[in-house]
Scaffold this motif. Sequence first.
Motif, mmCIF file in Angstrom:
data_model
loop_
_atom_site.group_PDB
_atom_site.id
_atom_site.type_symbol
_atom_site.label_atom_id
_atom_site.label_comp_id
_atom_site.label_asym_id
_atom_site.label_seq_id
_atom_site.Cartn_x
_atom_site.Cartn_y
_atom_site.Cartn_z
ATOM 1 N N TYR A 1 0.851 -1.184 0.000
ATOM 2 C CA TYR A 1 0.000 0.000 0.000
ATOM 3 C C TYR A 1 0.885 1.230 0.000
ATOM 4 O O TYR A 1 2.106 1.140 0.175
ATOM 5 C CB TYR A 1 -0.927 -0.002 1.228
ATOM 6 N N MET A 2 0.281 2.386 -0.138
ATOM 7 C CA MET A 2 1.052 3.624 -0.258
ATOM 8 C C MET A 2 2.029 3.837 0.893
ATOM 9 O O MET A 2 3.166 4.210 0.676
ATOM 10 C CB MET A 2 0.111 4.841 -0.342
ATOM 11 N N ALA A 3 1.579 3.612 2.124
ATOM 12 C CA ALA A 3 2.428 3.905 3.285
ATOM 13 C C ALA A 3 3.029 2.652 3.905
ATOM 14 O O ALA A 3 3.553 2.701 5.010
ATOM 15 C CB ALA A 3 1.636 4.690 4.331
ATOM 16 N N GLY A 4 2.958 1.516 3.208
ATOM 17 C CA GLY A 4 3.545 0.293 3.753
ATOM 18 C C GLY A 4 2.642 -0.912 3.606
ATOM 19 O O GLY A 4 2.085 -1.156 2.536
ATOM 20 N N ASP A 5 2.463 -1.640 4.699
ATOM 21 C CA ASP A 5 1.714 -2.895 4.656
ATOM 22 C C ASP A 5 0.223 -2.758 4.974
ATOM 23 O O ASP A 5 -0.501 -3.746 4.891
ATOM 24 C CB ASP A 5 2.324 -3.902 5.647
ATOM 25 N N ALA A 6 -0.227 -1.580 5.355
ATOM 26 C CA ALA A 6 -1.632 -1.404 5.746
ATOM 27 C C ALA A 6 -2.312 -0.347 4.873
ATOM 28 O O ALA A 6 -1.718 0.677 4.535
ATOM 29 C CB ALA A 6 -1.723 -0.994 7.219
ATOM 30 N N PHE A 7 -3.567 -0.625 4.516
ATOM 31 C CA PHE A 7 -4.385 0.346 3.797
ATOM 32 C C PHE A 7 -4.519 1.594 4.656
ATOM 33 O O PHE A 7 -4.727 1.505 5.864
ATOM 34 C CB PHE A 7 -5.771 -0.261 3.531
#
Length: 195
Positions: free
Chosen positions: A145-151
Amino acid sequence: MPADAAALYCKSASPDAKRVRIFLHEKEISVELGDAPGVNAPAKAARHGQTPPVLFLGDGTVIDDVPAIWRYLEEAYPERPLLGATPKDKALVAMWDRWVETEGLNPVKATAARRDQPTALDARNRQRLTHFLADLDSRLSAAVYMAGDAFSAADITALITIDVATRTLGVPLPRELGAVRRWFYGLSTRASAWT
């Protein structure tokens, strides 16, 4: 809504209104959209020069900025965080959301607003969008996802950016942008995506 929230004026089909509606859906917050009892939200918004989305609190406070509305809702409903759970996550969500808004959403909204009377600026914005999509593909090749592993909220902003670009402006998603296409079509299946 918390007891101090009087109304959320968010009926508009604008990209920013959709960002708030997706945020609400993802956090499973039920609100009455539009006028609340005793509050004429649209009239108040027009009187103050604000456009949807506008959050009216019971004490008379008016919040009309998407990140500020998100911040209020995140603080009031900390479950299912969309602005990050740790200090590092919060910084990354804010950073990527700001990048998407500046480099993608703002030029797309400006071009969509003038689609009946295109200008030289619109041609530059379309070129800027091409660069944005290439950079987005690089990012999504390195992260789920944009900022890592979480939506997160950054994904909401990017989703709306691509939706407006493809559906309103007719910008295609090139096949070579495999990471963007996988991410976009994957998010498009979420129940919140088209609330």
